[in-house]
Design a protein around this motif. Structure first.
Motif, mmCIF file in Angstrom:
data_model
loop_
_atom_site.group_PDB
_atom_site.id
_atom_site.type_symbol
_atom_site.label_atom_id
_atom_site.label_comp_id
_atom_site.label_asym_id
_atom_site.label_seq_id
_atom_site.Cartn_x
_atom_site.Cartn_y
_atom_site.Cartn_z
ATOM 1 N N ARG A 1 0.716 -1.156 0.145
ATOM 2 C CA ARG A 1 -0.047 0.284 0.203
ATOM 3 C C ARG A 1 0.613 1.505 0.137
ATOM 4 O O ARG A 1 1.854 0.897 0.742
ATOM 5 C CB ARG A 1 -0.863 0.492 1.709
ATOM 6 C CG ARG A 1 -2.187 -0.963 0.871
ATOM 7 C CD ARG A 1 -3.050 -0.966 2.357
ATOM 8 N NE ARG A 1 -3.729 0.019 2.566
ATOM 9 C CZ ARG A 1 -3.880 0.792 3.724
ATOM 10 N NH1 ARG A 1 -3.906 -0.233 5.044
ATOM 11 N NH2 ARG A 1 -5.053 1.838 3.421
ATOM 12 N N ILE A 2 0.165 2.193 -0.400
ATOM 13 C CA ILE A 2 1.019 3.429 -0.774
ATOM 14 C C ILE A 2 0.209 4.873 0.164
ATOM 15 O O ILE A 2 -1.053 4.475 -0.641
ATOM 16 C CB ILE A 2 1.716 4.315 -2.380
ATOM 17 C CG1 ILE A 2 2.318 2.604 -3.013
ATOM 18 C CG2 ILE A 2 2.037 5.261 -2.344
ATOM 19 C CD1 ILE A 2 3.327 3.100 -2.717
ATOM 20 N N ALA A 3 1.120 6.049 0.588
ATOM 21 C CA ALA A 3 0.511 6.769 1.495
ATOM 22 C C ALA A 3 1.108 7.985 0.749
ATOM 23 O O ALA A 3 1.709 7.795 0.071
ATOM 24 C CB ALA A 3 0.326 6.932 2.768
ATOM 25 N N TYR A 4 0.246 9.485 0.436
ATOM 26 C CA TYR A 4 0.805 10.480 0.067
ATOM 27 C C TYR A 4 0.645 10.896 1.332
ATOM 28 O O TYR A 4 0.113 11.517 2.401
ATOM 29 C CB TYR A 4 -0.590 11.021 -1.366
ATOM 30 C CG TYR A 4 -0.206 12.301 -1.308
ATOM 31 C CD1 TYR A 4 0.760 12.295 -2.579
ATOM 32 C CD2 TYR A 4 -0.458 13.382 -0.787
ATOM 33 C CE1 TYR A 4 0.895 14.286 -2.212
ATOM 34 C CE2 TYR A 4 -0.100 14.777 -0.673
ATOM 35 C CZ TYR A 4 0.734 15.315 -1.953
ATOM 36 O OH TYR A 4 0.854 16.445 -1.784
ATOM 37 N N VAL A 5 2.033 11.956 1.529
ATOM 38 C CA VAL A 5 2.326 12.600 2.347
ATOM 39 C C VAL A 5 2.628 13.724 2.144
ATOM 40 O O VAL A 5 4.181 13.433 1.882
ATOM 41 C CB VAL A 5 3.030 11.718 3.216
ATOM 42 C CG1 VAL A 5 2.843 12.353 5.303
ATOM 43 C CG2 VAL A 5 2.866 10.617 4.325
ATOM 44 N N ASN A 6 2.477 15.095 1.726
ATOM 45 C CA ASN A 6 2.986 16.346 1.844
ATOM 46 C C ASN A 6 3.412 16.286 0.237
ATOM 47 O O ASN A 6 5.141 16.246 0.734
ATOM 48 C CB ASN A 6 3.702 16.838 2.981
ATOM 49 C CG ASN A 6 2.629 16.737 4.301
ATOM 50 O OD1 ASN A 6 1.670 18.016 4.351
ATOM 51 N ND2 ASN A 6 2.867 17.299 5.716
#
Ligand code: PMP
Length: 283
Positions: A1-6
């Protein structure tokens, strides 16, 4: 899984925010959950309108303009390979030394995650119907803002879980139902009227609620926008709830009262079908 953070796409387990993020310290943030069905986002514009409204009400700067934000949403869905699931967006007032007033020159922070949801499991739940409990509404008076400050909602949902129920409907000081901990509440009265509470500062203006109302109006199905009491809820012919992840979900038990014959009511089932039709037709 990939998350977007800033600004970065990171492996989910490595994604983190600073300990002085105001979302962490003050719950100074807002969020949205958008459902994805067959790879398409449902009511994306409505969710983004509400996100911008929440930010405006809290005088929080948008982390980026709307079009680039939509591109990030698409990228998060794509990188996670989601066909059916949800995307979670959270905006906080950014990272600054802990102090209550708004920090100066601090950019707001944006986090996005996505996950798969099983459509089969959701369909099974809807076929069976769910039970809810009622609890006092102990939240603040700006429930129209989709704030990450969800402690009362967490407590309500846990109480439901502890009692073997799916959701808790919250009740205001006048004995009127406001909404669920993460859903909007509806009844079909003894007289057969479809009833849900009008939007105000007392409830979140659910996007699913709004879309269902629009579809009902299109089809000329009558609807009453008014508050209803716990007594009306207990003696309703049918009860159901709406949310982005639940769609239209029939309720077959409220506290110790069985609703109807204990199976999803005909109107609730019909409205779920209408909402599913709306989802499959919305590009
Ligand atoms: N009320 C509350 C308190 C919620 O958290 C939610 C879920 N976001 C809803 C209602 C349902 O809103 P929506 O249909 O936009 O998911």
């Amino acid at each position: 899984r990939i998350a977007y953070v800033n600004g970065q796409y990171l492996p989910h387990r490595e994604a983190s925010v600073h300990i002085e993020d105001r979302g962490y310290q003050f719950a100074d943030g807002v969020y949205e959950v958008v459902t994805i069905v067959g790879g398409r986002m449902i009511d994306e514009e409505g969710h983004l309108d509400r996100l911008w409204r929440s930010m405006d009400e809290l005088r929080m700067d948008a982390p980026m303009k709307r079009e680039p934000l939509k591109m990030v949403m698409r990228e998060v869905v794509r990188q996670n390979g989601i066909r059916d699931g949800i995307i979670y967006l959270q905006v906080t007032r950014g990272v600054a030394p802990r102090d209550h007033p708004f920090p100066k020159d601090t950019p707001s922070a944006l986090v996005m995650t996505a996950k798969r949801l099983s459509m089969e499991k959701a369909a099974k739940t809807a076929q069976k119907g769910i039970s809810v409990i009622t609890v006092p509404d102990i939240r603040w008076t700006r429930r129209d803002i989709k704030s990450v400050s969800l402690l009362p909602n967490v407590l309500a949902k846990q109480e439901a879980k502890d009692k073997g129920a799916y959701e808790a409907f919250q009740v205001d000081e006048d004995g009127m139902v406001t909404e669920g901990s993460s859903t909007n509440a509806w009844i079909v009265s003894k007289e057969g009227k479809i009833i849900t509470r009008p939007v105000s500062n007392s409830i979140l203006a659910g996007i699913t609620r709004a879309s269902l109302i629009r579809e009902l109006e299109k089809q000329g199905i009558e609807l009453e926008l008014r508050s209803f009491s716990v007594d009306e809820l207990h003696s309703a012919r049918e009860v159901f709830l709406t949310s982005s992840t639940s769609y239209v979900l029939p309720v077959v038990k409220v506290d110790d009262k069985v609703i109807g014959n204990g199976h999803p009511g005909l109107i609730s089932q019909k409205l779920r079908a209408i909402y599913e039709q709306f989802m499959s037709s919305s590009a």
